[in-house]
Design a protein around this motif. Sequence first.
Motif, mmCIF file in Angstrom:
data_model
loop_
_atom_site.group_PDB
_atom_site.id
_atom_site.type_symbol
_atom_site.label_atom_id
_atom_site.label_comp_id
_atom_site.label_asym_id
_atom_site.label_seq_id
_atom_site.Cartn_x
_atom_site.Cartn_y
_atom_site.Cartn_z
ATOM 1 N N SER A 175 28.517 32.736 -42.277
ATOM 2 C CA SER A 175 29.526 33.901 -42.026
ATOM 3 C C SER A 175 29.416 34.087 -40.413
ATOM 4 C CB SER A 175 29.099 35.301 -42.908
ATOM 5 O OG SER A 175 28.949 34.866 -44.047
ATOM 6 N N SER A 176 30.482 33.809 -39.920
ATOM 7 C CA SER A 176 30.544 34.416 -38.282
ATOM 8 C C SER A 176 30.728 35.815 -38.278
ATOM 9 C CB SER A 176 31.903 33.656 -37.826
ATOM 10 O OG SER A 176 33.031 33.639 -38.762
ATOM 11 N N ASP A 177 31.415 36.277 -39.174
ATOM 12 C CA ASP A 177 31.768 37.913 -39.096
ATOM 13 C C ASP A 177 30.447 38.567 -39.853
ATOM 14 O OD1 ASP A 177 32.653 40.447 -39.121
ATOM 15 O OD2 ASP A 177 34.113 40.228 -40.872
ATOM 16 N N PRO A 178 29.733 39.491 -38.692
ATOM 17 C CA PRO A 178 28.629 40.020 -38.805
ATOM 18 C C PRO A 178 28.724 41.125 -39.991
ATOM 19 C CG PRO A 178 29.416 40.544 -36.812
ATOM 20 C CD PRO A 178 30.368 39.605 -37.175
ATOM 21 N N LYS A 179 29.938 41.419 -40.320
ATOM 22 C CA LYS A 179 30.235 42.514 -41.051
ATOM 23 C C LYS A 179 29.935 42.187 -42.545
ATOM 24 C CE LYS A 179 34.114 45.504 -42.722
ATOM 25 N NZ LYS A 179 33.216 45.441 -44.082
ATOM 26 N N VAL A 180 29.927 40.869 -42.687
ATOM 27 C CA VAL A 180 29.788 40.058 -44.266
ATOM 28 C C VAL A 180 28.188 40.638 -44.458
ATOM 29 C CG1 VAL A 180 29.273 37.942 -45.366
ATOM 30 C CG2 VAL A 180 31.163 38.370 -44.030
ATOM 31 N N LEU A 181 27.191 40.605 -43.470
ATOM 32 C CA LEU A 181 25.816 40.938 -43.969
ATOM 33 C C LEU A 181 25.791 42.226 -44.189
ATOM 34 C CD1 LEU A 181 23.965 39.132 -40.748
ATOM 35 C CD2 LEU A 181 23.697 38.785 -43.186
ATOM 36 N N ASP A 182 26.372 43.239 -43.414
ATOM 37 C CA ASP A 182 26.454 44.499 -43.883
ATOM 38 C C ASP A 182 27.043 44.736 -45.384
ATOM 39 O OD1 ASP A 182 25.897 45.308 -41.503
ATOM 40 O OD2 ASP A 182 27.834 45.542 -40.549
ATOM 41 N N ASP A 183 27.845 44.232 -45.785
ATOM 42 C CA ASP A 183 28.553 44.302 -47.176
ATOM 43 C C ASP A 183 27.576 43.637 -48.176
ATOM 44 O OD1 ASP A 183 30.584 45.646 -46.298
ATOM 45 O OD2 ASP A 183 32.113 43.610 -46.685
ATOM 46 N N LEU B 157 32.022 43.746 -53.049
ATOM 47 C CA LEU B 157 31.672 43.128 -54.099
ATOM 48 C C LEU B 157 31.912 41.761 -54.199
ATOM 49 C CD1 LEU B 157 31.729 45.564 -57.049
ATOM 50 C CD2 LEU B 157 29.819 44.342 -56.480
ATOM 51 N N ALA B 158 33.199 41.288 -53.844
ATOM 52 C CA ALA B 158 33.605 39.989 -53.746
ATOM 53 C C ALA B 158 32.774 39.174 -52.940
ATOM 54 C CB ALA B 158 35.259 39.905 -53.405
ATOM 55 N N LYS B 159 32.657 39.429 -51.741
ATOM 56 C CA LYS B 159 31.848 38.824 -50.701
ATOM 57 C C LYS B 159 30.313 38.664 -51.392
ATOM 58 C CE LYS B 159 34.022 40.187 -46.306
ATOM 59 N NZ LYS B 159 34.660 41.460 -47.063
ATOM 60 N N TYR B 160 29.675 39.620 -51.924
ATOM 61 C CA TYR B 160 28.504 39.854 -52.482
ATOM 62 C C TYR B 160 28.319 38.481 -53.447
ATOM 63 C CZ TYR B 160 24.707 41.032 -55.296
ATOM 64 O OH TYR B 160 23.600 40.826 -56.218
ATOM 65 N N LEU B 161 29.059 38.633 -54.411
ATOM 66 C CA LEU B 161 29.143 37.708 -55.740
ATOM 67 C C LEU B 161 29.360 36.334 -55.109
ATOM 68 C CD1 LEU B 161 31.255 39.588 -58.114
ATOM 69 C CD2 LEU B 161 29.161 39.267 -58.267
ATOM 70 N N ASN B 162 30.130 36.105 -54.004
ATOM 71 C CA ASN B 162 30.177 34.756 -53.390
ATOM 72 C C ASN B 162 28.962 34.110 -52.963
ATOM 73 O OD1 ASN B 162 32.399 33.008 -53.219
ATOM 74 N ND2 ASN B 162 33.060 33.922 -51.280
ATOM 75 N N HIS B 163 28.610 34.931 -52.032
ATOM 76 C CA HIS B 163 27.119 34.601 -51.486
ATOM 77 C C HIS B 163 25.926 34.529 -52.205
ATOM 78 C CE1 HIS B 163 29.392 35.102 -47.556
ATOM 79 N NE2 HIS B 163 28.544 34.057 -47.356
#
Lengths: 193, 193
Positions: A175-183, B157-163
């Motif tokens: 994930s280039s977007d660091p916000k993904v890590l937060d989520d 949640l969608a991002k979370y389930l993905n990863h």
Amino acid sequence: MARSKEFDPSIVLRKSMEIFGHYGYEGTSLQNLLEGLGIARQSLYDTYGTKRDLFISAVKHYINEKTATVIARLESPGSAKMAISEIFFEAISVLKDDAKRKECFIMDSAIAQVPHDSEIAEFFNQDLKRLEEAFYKALVRAQEQGELGEQKDKAALAKYLNHSRYSLTQVAKLSSDPKVLDDFVSVILTTLE
Amino acid sequence: MARSKEFDPSIVLRKSMEIFGHYGYEGTSLQNLLEGLGIARQSLYDTYGTKRDLFISAVKHYINEKTATVIARLESPGSAKMAISEIFFEAISVLKDDAKRKECFIMDSAIAQVPHDSEIAEFFNQDLKRLEEAFYKALVRAQEQGELGEQKDKAALAKYLNHSRYSLTQVAKLSSDPKVLDDFVSVILTTLE
DNA sequence: TTCATTTTAGACTGAATAGTCAATAATAGA
DNA sequence: TCTATTATTGACTATTCAGTCTAAAATGAA
């Protein structure tokens, strides 16, 4: 007696984490290492041994350092639940820091070697075991402190937190977007609610 | 016109997923491939191109197949929450099957190439995007069906389930005990409660 | 300054690497 | 049966690989 090294072996070891993390173990050539580390071929062999020796030293040093910090935090006084949260927030803060994050990817390179290197496999086994116990004890404390529901499966949660933490570098790599890590982390922590 | 191939290119492609998954991309030598696939050197080059071409074909084929199945399940009628659960249970059932699990590890080998291969990086980008959208829509349906709390952050949640789904192979690689996968997934699914 | 010791530099090795080429064997359609 | 097309085989190449060796340069202690 004799001249002293022109490089700091500890700094070079950190740099080798970055290189192995970037190219992977087999993907890293001696030339990559020599150029990246800025030391001479013979210096590398004299100081660290073979390429595999250097890799194992780097992996163990990285993991031991991280694990010691995590366990210390889990055993520190105060809210155990807060400690767990902070461990994850600290991890993503490192992964968002351009200077610090590079070292972390040696984790993925090391895990890739598990099927081929019994020493690394055993090392991961022990590391996961130590961490799992520490997470478990923290979860027990969290229940005692009334911050974790009594019905929670602490053993399953300990394993889960362990592997979720391990998976952070992979999320960061994709994930280039660091916000993904937060989520990602904020959802992980909802499993304690 | 001419003689036909003595091997089934589709079966050989599946076998190459296992080989690349086991040794990693750089760790896999042509000799590994030829012995593992049981075909002649020139047959490999004629049918699949270079080693990198074969790797990319294997990765894309693997991911496209898995993603198609997941999205189809997410869009299928009935309980969306049940669909999500089944996707994870299906994944761990594959990872517990000695015959099927080997192919899955090409995922980790492919992710390791993301920093070095823009085609693979872009492919993952697209795959994650498609899956995230599908998970998101399923979560919307789950709310409509009254099976997911209205306050839930569906995007996170969608991002979370993905990863989390992506991380299953790493968990499987590190844990000899298959029960760990059960615990891991059961905790993942509690994020929907 | 001397000297023992270590670092550094670069040449060197044999093995393994990915990929090519040319020749032979096989076979599907006319 | 003939022939065009393709698969197979194994030899071949140039490059890169990890690791070794030798010799020169550097330097700390006496």
